[in-house]
Design a protein around this motif. Structure first.
Motif, PDB file in Angstrom:
ATOM      1  N   LEU A 217      -6.750  13.168   4.252  1.00  0.00           N
ATOM      2  CA  LEU A 217      -6.090  12.118   3.476  1.00  0.00           C
ATOM      3  C   LEU A 217      -6.180  12.246   1.880  1.00  0.00           C
ATOM      4  O   LEU A 217      -5.532  11.339   1.393  1.00  0.00           O
TER       5      LEU A 217
ATOM      6  N   GLY B 241      -2.628  11.636   0.234  1.00  0.00           N
ATOM      7  CA  GLY B 241      -2.093  10.185   0.284  1.00  0.00           C
ATOM      8  C   GLY B 241      -3.026   9.328  -0.932  1.00  0.00           C
ATOM      9  O   GLY B 241      -2.453   8.504  -1.732  1.00  0.00           O
TER      10      GLY B 241
ATOM     11  N   VAL C  12      -1.736   9.997  -4.175  1.00  0.00           N
ATOM     12  CA  VAL C  12      -0.773   9.254  -4.693  1.00  0.00           C
ATOM     13  C   VAL C  12      -0.910   7.697  -4.981  1.00  0.00           C
ATOM     14  O   VAL C  12      -0.392   7.337  -5.970  1.00  0.00           O
ATOM     15  N   ILE C  13      -1.827   7.217  -4.285  1.00  0.00           N
ATOM     16  CA  ILE C  13      -2.263   5.882  -4.435  1.00  0.00           C
ATOM     17  C   ILE C  13      -2.971   5.696  -5.923  1.00  0.00           C
ATOM     18  O   ILE C  13      -2.679   4.807  -6.705  1.00  0.00           O
TER      19      ILE C  13
ATOM     20  N   TYR D 141       7.639   2.975   8.851  1.00  0.00           N
ATOM     21  CA  TYR D 141       6.324   2.569   9.300  1.00  0.00           C
ATOM     22  C   TYR D 141       5.874   2.504  10.639  1.00  0.00           C
ATOM     23  O   TYR D 141       5.348   3.218  11.406  1.00  0.00           O
TER      24      TYR D 141
ATOM     25  N   ASN E  13      -1.274  10.664   6.105  1.00  0.00           N
ATOM     26  CA  ASN E  13      -0.855  10.125   4.568  1.00  0.00           C
ATOM     27  C   ASN E  13       0.183   9.394   4.350  1.00  0.00           C
ATOM     28  O   ASN E  13       0.137   8.511   3.770  1.00  0.00           O
ATOM     29  N   LEU E  14       1.394   9.428   5.376  1.00  0.00           N
ATOM     30  CA  LEU E  14       2.367   8.708   5.159  1.00  0.00           C
ATOM     31  C   LEU E  14       1.892   7.111   5.569  1.00  0.00           C
ATOM     32  O   LEU E  14       2.372   6.135   4.931  1.00  0.00           O
ATOM     33  N   TYR E  15       1.036   7.114   6.440  1.00  0.00           N
ATOM     34  CA  TYR E  15       0.597   5.751   7.251  1.00  0.00           C
ATOM     35  C   TYR E  15      -0.288   5.163   6.044  1.00  0.00           C
ATOM     36  O   TYR E  15      -0.040   3.902   5.861  1.00  0.00           O
ATOM     37  N   ILE E  16      -0.951   5.673   5.374  1.00  0.00           N
ATOM     38  CA  ILE E  16      -1.787   5.089   4.274  1.00  0.00           C
ATOM     39  C   ILE E  16      -1.132   4.343   3.045  1.00  0.00           C
ATOM     40  O   ILE E  16      -1.313   3.511   2.588  1.00  0.00           O
ATOM     41  N   VAL E  17       0.087   5.271   2.675  1.00  0.00           N
ATOM     42  CA  VAL E  17       0.686   5.061   1.710  1.00  0.00           C
ATOM     43  C   VAL E  17       1.765   3.893   2.209  1.00  0.00           C
ATOM     44  O   VAL E  17       1.812   2.995   1.413  1.00  0.00           O
TER      45      VAL E  17
END
Length: 311
Positions: free
Chosen positions: A170, A173, A176-177, A220, A243-247
């Motif tokens: 993770l 992601g 990025v956050i 999503y 990572n796409l999921y959490i972003v």
């Protein structure tokens, strides 16, 4: 004349940086605020004198940091210096608010990646191991507390152990956050103070009017469908989907929060309740699920258009 002015303002702003640096380094409570002010001297200097002279200013603050702190603190002037210079340059270019956010976030992200790589290659510090050790301590504490109170915390402990396995994947992601959150905080504080220096700052839409493209919902949904294929842990597909999921979840949570602020604005209920809801999400993270669902409904069904103002 310009050279003298640059030197004078450089000395004043270097002194300001030195004060902020010392507070950030040695005063734990105040550092939570001053850390977002560290880029300010660099931004002001860049607005006044441009990028080239600002690079010399960064070198000056690096020397100051070594004298006042330690060599290990070199990452502070490099990180916040580069962020401040980019912000100052974008202020000079009178770029849009979201352009400023994107430029600042990318600069933070590049620095965080650099710090991460250097910590592993040269300092023999693995941030993932440090995070896992922290989680292990939490597990041990949870086991001790549950044992003393006679409770059963097996589910919580198992979730924490699962987290240890997932954390390494993770990191992209999370970086990025973290970059976006740091950018918001830095821009918010810098904008307030830049106005004092008569610098034009980009206009931000009120948070209640923020809205992301509808395509976010399809992204999503696609990520959820990919997760349902149960990609093997450690594979490229697994890392990308995680990572796409959490972003995307963070984006939908922001959409949901913006809707809440919009609703209370339309109903003329003030900002107190929305602010309390926002704060509560940090205390009770489960509330994020509700906010995220609101964000999905708002994006998919134009929920804001259905809200009628009070008569």
């Amino acid at each position: 004349m310009n050279q003298t002015r640059a030197l004078t303002e450089g000395a004043i702003l270097a002194s300001l940086y030195a004060v902020l640096f010392l507070i950030t380094l040695f005063v734990p409570v105040l550092s939570l605020f001053t850390i977002f002010l560290l880029s300010l001297p660099f931004a002001i200097y860049t607005v006044r004198h441009g990028v080239k002279k600002s690079l010399i200013f960064i070198m000056t603050t690096i020397v100051l940091s070594v004298i006042l702190g330690t060599v290990a603190a070199l990452n502070i002037p490099i990180l916040f210096g580069s962020v401040g210079v980019v912000m100052g340059h974008l202020y000079r270019k009178k770029i849009s608010s979201f352009g400023l956010l994107a430029g600042t976030a990318l600069t933070y992200l590049a620095n965080f990646i650099l710090i991460y790589v250097i910590s592993i290659l040269f300092l023999d510090i693995n941030l993932i191991d440090a995070m896992n050790q922290s989680i292990e301590k939490t597990i041990a504490l949870t086991e001790n507390i549950s044992g003393a109170m006679g409770g059963d915390a097996e589910t919580t402990i198992q979730q924490l152990r699962d987290l240890i396995e997932v954390v390494p994947y993770l990191i992209p992601g999370l970086l990025v956050i973290l970059s976006v959150l740091f950018s918001f905080a830095s821009i918010f504080v810098t904008n307030l103070l830049m106005k004092r220096f008569k610098v034009d700052v980009p206009h931000w839409e009120p948070f209640r009017n923020w809205s992301f493209p509808k395509s976010i919902i399809w992204y999503y949904l696609a990520v959820i469908l990919l997760q349902l294929t149960n990609p093997e842990q450690g594979t490229a597909l697994y890392i990308i989907t995680m990572n796409l999921y959490i972003v995307l979840e963070m984006i939908l949570a922001i959409q949901g929060l913006a809707f809440i602020y919009f609703y209370f604005w339309v109903k003329k209920k003030g900002k107190t309740i929305p602010v309390l809801i926002t704060i509560s999400l940090f205390i009770i993270p489960v509330g994020l699920h509700v906010v995220r669902i609101l964000g999905i409904i708002d994006l998919g069904f134009d929920l804001r258009k259905r809200i009628k103002p009070e008569a």
